[in-house]
Design a protein around this motif. Structure first.
Motif, PDB file in Angstrom:
ATOM      1  N   GLY A   1       0.835  -1.192   0.000  1.00  0.00           N
ATOM      2  CA  GLY A   1       0.000   0.000   0.000  1.00  0.00           C
ATOM      3  C   GLY A   1       0.875   1.249   0.000  1.00  0.00           C
ATOM      4  N   PRO A   2       0.244   2.406  -0.084  1.00  0.00           N
ATOM      5  CA  PRO A   2       1.000   3.663  -0.144  1.00  0.00           C
ATOM      6  C   PRO A   2       1.445   4.132   1.241  1.00  0.00           C
ATOM      7  N   CYS A   3       2.234   3.317   1.920  1.00  0.00           N
ATOM      8  CA  CYS A   3       2.650   3.633   3.293  1.00  0.00           C
ATOM      9  C   CYS A   3       4.133   3.367   3.451  1.00  0.00           C
ATOM     10  N   THR A   4       4.731   4.076   4.394  1.00  0.00           N
ATOM     11  CA  THR A   4       6.099   3.754   4.770  1.00  0.00           C
ATOM     12  C   THR A   4       6.092   3.339   6.232  1.00  0.00           C
ATOM     13  N   TYR A   5       6.974   2.455   6.546  1.00  0.00           N
ATOM     14  CA  TYR A   5       7.084   2.022   7.934  1.00  0.00           C
ATOM     15  C   TYR A   5       8.342   2.627   8.527  1.00  0.00           C
ATOM     16  N   ALA A   6       8.172   3.404   9.579  1.00  0.00           N
ATOM     17  CA  ALA A   6       9.328   4.077  10.167  1.00  0.00           C
ATOM     18  C   ALA A   6       9.539   3.652  11.621  1.00  0.00           C
ATOM     19  N   GLY A   7       8.905   2.552  11.987  1.00  0.00           N
ATOM     20  CA  GLY A   7       9.058   2.050  13.353  1.00  0.00           C
ATOM     21  C   GLY A   7      10.353   1.284  13.522  1.00  0.00           C
ATOM     22  N   LYS A   8      10.462   0.679  14.669  1.00  0.00           N
ATOM     23  CA  LYS A   8      11.672  -0.091  14.955  1.00  0.00           C
ATOM     24  C   LYS A   8      11.699  -1.354  14.116  1.00  0.00           C
ATOM     25  N   ASP A   9      12.898  -1.886  13.887  1.00  0.00           N
ATOM     26  CA  ASP A   9      12.970  -3.193  13.243  1.00  0.00           C
ATOM     27  C   ASP A   9      12.516  -4.243  14.249  1.00  0.00           C
ATOM     28  N   MET A  10      12.148  -5.384  13.753  1.00  0.00           N
ATOM     29  CA  MET A  10      11.486  -6.380  14.594  1.00  0.00           C
ATOM     30  C   MET A  10      12.362  -6.884  15.743  1.00  0.00           C
ATOM     31  N   LYS A  11      13.644  -6.948  15.479  1.00  0.00           N
ATOM     32  CA  LYS A  11      14.548  -7.414  16.523  1.00  0.00           C
ATOM     33  C   LYS A  11      14.581  -6.410  17.669  1.00  0.00           C
ATOM     34  N   THR A  12      14.788  -5.144  17.317  1.00  0.00           N
ATOM     35  CA  THR A  12      14.859  -4.097  18.332  1.00  0.00           C
ATOM     36  C   THR A  12      13.523  -3.956  19.067  1.00  0.00           C
ATOM     37  N   ALA A  13      12.421  -4.006  18.313  1.00  0.00           N
ATOM     38  CA  ALA A  13      11.101  -3.802  18.906  1.00  0.00           C
ATOM     39  C   ALA A  13      10.771  -4.841  19.973  1.00  0.00           C
TER      40      ALA A  13
ATOM     41  N   GLN B   1      -0.458 -14.763   1.674  1.00  0.00           N
ATOM     42  CA  GLN B   1       0.626 -13.885   1.213  1.00  0.00           C
ATOM     43  C   GLN B   1       1.159 -13.056   2.384  1.00  0.00           C
ATOM     44  N   LEU B   2       0.253 -12.555   3.222  1.00  0.00           N
ATOM     45  CA  LEU B   2       0.723 -11.780   4.374  1.00  0.00           C
ATOM     46  C   LEU B   2       1.380 -12.704   5.403  1.00  0.00           C
ATOM     47  N   MET B   3       0.765 -13.864   5.634  1.00  0.00           N
ATOM     48  CA  MET B   3       1.349 -14.801   6.595  1.00  0.00           C
ATOM     49  C   MET B   3       2.769 -15.191   6.171  1.00  0.00           C
ATOM     50  N   ALA B   4       2.970 -15.343   4.873  1.00  0.00           N
ATOM     51  CA  ALA B   4       4.300 -15.702   4.374  1.00  0.00           C
ATOM     52  C   ALA B   4       5.314 -14.601   4.647  1.00  0.00           C
ATOM     53  N   LYS B   5       4.834 -13.360   4.742  1.00  0.00           N
ATOM     54  CA  LYS B   5       5.720 -12.234   5.073  1.00  0.00           C
ATOM     55  C   LYS B   5       5.990 -12.180   6.578  1.00  0.00           C
ATOM     56  N   LEU B   6       4.971 -12.493   7.371  1.00  0.00           N
ATOM     57  CA  LEU B   6       5.115 -12.395   8.825  1.00  0.00           C
ATOM     58  C   LEU B   6       5.881 -13.584   9.418  1.00  0.00           C
ATOM     59  N   ALA B   7       5.652 -14.763   8.850  1.00  0.00           N
ATOM     60  CA  ALA B   7       6.241 -15.982   9.434  1.00  0.00           C
ATOM     61  C   ALA B   7       7.750 -15.887   9.661  1.00  0.00           C
ATOM     62  N   PRO B   8       8.524 -15.403   8.691  1.00  0.00           N
ATOM     63  CA  PRO B   8       9.978 -15.374   8.908  1.00  0.00           C
ATOM     64  C   PRO B   8      10.413 -14.392  10.000  1.00  0.00           C
ATOM     65  N   MET B   9       9.525 -13.493  10.403  1.00  0.00           N
ATOM     66  CA  MET B   9       9.881 -12.551  11.472  1.00  0.00           C
ATOM     67  C   MET B   9      10.072 -13.270  12.803  1.00  0.00           C
ATOM     68  N   GLN B  10       9.617 -14.516  12.854  1.00  0.00           N
ATOM     69  CA  GLN B  10       9.840 -15.317  14.066  1.00  0.00           C
ATOM     70  C   GLN B  10      11.311 -15.300  14.447  1.00  0.00           C
ATOM     71  N   HIS B  11      12.172 -15.334  13.454  1.00  0.00           N
ATOM     72  CA  HIS B  11      13.610 -15.397  13.725  1.00  0.00           C
ATOM     73  C   HIS B  11      14.093 -14.170  14.501  1.00  0.00           C
ATOM     74  N   ALA B  12      13.427 -13.032  14.284  1.00  0.00           N
ATOM     75  CA  ALA B  12      13.830 -11.804  14.972  1.00  0.00           C
ATOM     76  C   ALA B  12      13.035 -11.582  16.254  1.00  0.00           C
ATOM     77  N   VAL B  13      11.787 -12.022  16.244  1.00  0.00           N
ATOM     78  CA  VAL B  13      10.871 -11.720  17.349  1.00  0.00           C
ATOM     79  C   VAL B  13      11.051 -12.683  18.530  1.00  0.00           C
ATOM     80  N   VAL B  14      11.223 -13.948  18.218  1.00  0.00           N
ATOM     81  CA  VAL B  14      11.302 -14.965  19.273  1.00  0.00           C
ATOM     82  C   VAL B  14      12.740 -15.093  19.747  1.00  0.00           C
ATOM     83  N   THR B  15      12.919 -14.899  21.035  1.00  0.00           N
ATOM     84  CA  THR B  15      14.284 -14.945  21.557  1.00  0.00           C
ATOM     85  C   THR B  15      14.457 -16.012  22.626  1.00  0.00           C
ATOM     86  N   LYS B  16      13.369 -16.672  22.973  1.00  0.00           N
ATOM     87  CA  LYS B  16      13.473 -17.632  24.068  1.00  0.00           C
ATOM     88  C   LYS B  16      13.069 -19.031  23.621  1.00  0.00           C
TER      89      LYS B  16
END
Ligand code: HEM
Lengths: 160, 333
Positions: free
Chosen positions: A99-111, A145-160
């Motif tokens: 969509g016509p948006c930019t994301y300027a938040g933290k990266d997933m690891k930092t967040a 399609q969205l799930m396929a984008k979110l799924a790999p974020m597990q590597h950054a989000v899950v730390t335990k």
């Protein structure tokens, strides 16, 4: 034996199929640091299937409501700034959906640093997302399609 | 004390406490929450909760849900197959039994029935998944010859019985998370198989009533395409997966065999697909054919799933074209 060549071919196919896997594994870990958010989905079919910006905003509001009331993970959001979270999620989803948006938040690891999130938390959130997409009547193929984008974020989000 | 925890849960499985996993509280089928309420937040800036202190350790107190979380996504454990391992109906996959995440344990009990023109196959057993890493399984497989037994000269209703004890270890890769690479989930497995009809197996040409299979599986979910693909390489001497013993007059060495499955996700609950599995043909008296099936697996929820298939096992003990309906019910957490 007639079957032997077939078997040989199938066995060979298995071996060949598994050869690039070692390579794929190497690139996965190398690219992991860059998993801040991922690249947008190509084309606008998926964006449209999410009912565009209005749909994404509705979906995100619904989603934040779900994750903050889901007994499995609600406690994780105690004290969180939900206004900011909702704002950033809308931007991130909209960006990922091309969509016509930019994301300027933290990266997933930092967040998610220091939260000690587990796979069960991540999956619970993913299930809530599925329900929010259902509520927004997003068709299954587009949800994937969205799930396929979110799924790999597990590597950054899950730390335990 | 992880070991104590999973022992407790294995015990729970043994006594059939299938709902051990009441932990996944949010029901998959729960009606969507009211979106109307939520949308009111859109314009007016909602107040961010700032008062409460973050409590990452909120779930720190130990409870059953700490090690029984049913925390994986629907259908990601596959279904219990004919050898008791998680996979498709006929093939073994790299997935681990149960819906547990890496912090928990899961498990299943299954009953499978396959109606063939000349035989009836029954299969019942259970499996536990430990930390989405290790799978231990047991299944009892029965080939009931019915009237075919008389024609084979072993008596009507003669039943071949086999016990299969399996262990599988996931080596690397994650079925769901690794959507940004070609990396599949890969597991290796071993199956100890014991045929109870040793004397008859031997009379038919088999060399051994016991055998061990080794396999390596690679399973990949292509979420973009709603496809799941598995290839498995198996080293085996088993005649009809061990029902007719191991090795034979024609061959008594390990042969590499192939198992391949493709599934298409129609919804989160429903996958349809097909499988192919090559078989060694070690016995001179009866040629064995490759197996294939087309299947539909439906998960009612994380506790219960049903698999329906058309399976074709080819020739079994000289009776050709053994194909029919395969029904399997699986309950677990
Ligand atoms: C694919 C999965 C996830 C995505 C895409 C995601 C996305 C985000 C985003 C965009 C932010 C805001 C970053 C910023 O403030 O700049 C955020 C913050 C946060 N996320 Fe996630 N997240 C995911 C998984 C999770 C999970 C599994 C949990 C816990 C169950 C979680 C809990 C939080 C919390 C507590 C915050 C901080 C909110 C605050 O600012 O106080 N997230 N996440």
């Amino acid at each position: 034996m007639i079957r032997s060549p077939i078997r040989a071919a199938l066995v060979a196919a298995t071996v060949i199929a598994s050869a690039p896997l070692a390579l794929a594994q190497a690139t996965t870990s190398a690219g992991e640091a860059a998993l801040a958010d991922g690249t947008p989905i190509k084309g606008d079919a998926v964006y449209k299937a999410f009912n565009e910006k209005a749909g994404i905003d509705r979906l995100t509001d619904d989603f934040v409501h779900r994750i903050t009331t889901d007994p499995r993970i609600a406690a994780r959001f105690q004290g969180a700034n939900l206004t900011r979270l909702t704002f950033e999620l809308k931007a991130q989803f909209c960006y990922l959906l091309n969509g016509p948006c930019t994301y300027a938040g933290k990266d997933m690891k930092t967040a998610h640093q220091g939260m000690g999130l587990r796979n069960r938390d991540f999956n619970a959130l993913a299930e809530d997302m599925q329900k929010s997409m259902d509520a927004e009547h997003v068709p299954f193929w587009a949800q994937n399609q969205l799930m396929a984008k979110l799924a790999p974020m597990q590597h950054a989000v899950v730390t335990k | 004390m992880r070991s104590a925890q999973f022992l407790a849960c294995s015990a729970a499985l043994a006594v059939g406490v299938l709902l051990c996993g009441g932990a996944y509280a949010a029901d998959e089928s729960a009606a969507p929450l009211s979106t109307a309420d939520d949308s009111s937040q859109t314009g007016a800036a909602p107040s961010g909760g700032t008062a409460a202190t973050p409590s990452p350790d909120a779930a720190a107190s130990t409870s059953l849900s700490d090690f029984v979380d049913s925390g994986r996504l629907l259908l990601t454990q596959g279904v219990s197959n004919v050898e008791g391992a998680s996979g498709g109906g006929l093939a073994s996959w790299a997935v681990i039994s149960g819906y547990e995440t890496n912090d928990a344990v899961g498990g299943n009990a299954h009953f499978t029935y396959l109606n063939l023109p000349g035989y009836t196959v029954r299969d019942f057993g259970g499996s536990v998944g430990l930390f989405n890493r290790v799978e231990l399984s047991y299944t009892r497989l029965q080939l009931d010859t019915g009237p075919t037994g008389g024609k084979l000269g072993i008596g009507d209703g003669y039943t071949f019985n086999e016990d299969i004890i399996g262990a599988k270890v996931r080596l690397f890769g994650d079925l769901v998370y690794d959507q940004n690479s070609l990396l599949p989930q890969v597991a290796v497995g071993v199956q100890y198989k014991h045929s109870e009809n040793g004397a008859l197996d031997e009379a038919l040409g088999a060399k051994n009533p016991d055998g061990v299979d080794f396999y390596v599986s690679a399973t990949k979910l292509f979420l973009n395409n709603a496809l799941v693909v598995d290839t498995t390489l198996r080293l085996t001497k088993a005649n009809q997966i061990g029902l007719l013993g191991f090795g034979g007059d024609l061959n008594d060495t390990y042969r590499p065999e192939f198992e391949g499955s493709v599934g298409y996700l129609i919804t989160r609950r429903l996958v349809i697909g097909g499988e192919y599995r090559t078989m060694p043909s070690n016995l001179g008296f009866a040629k064995a054919d490759n197996w294939f099936d087309v299947f539909a697996a439906y998960a009612l929820n994380k506790d219960l799933s049903i698999t329906l298939a058309y399976a074709n096992l080819g020739s079994i003990a000289t009776f050709k074209n053994q194909d029919g309906v395969y029904v399997s019910v699986q309950a677990g957490f």
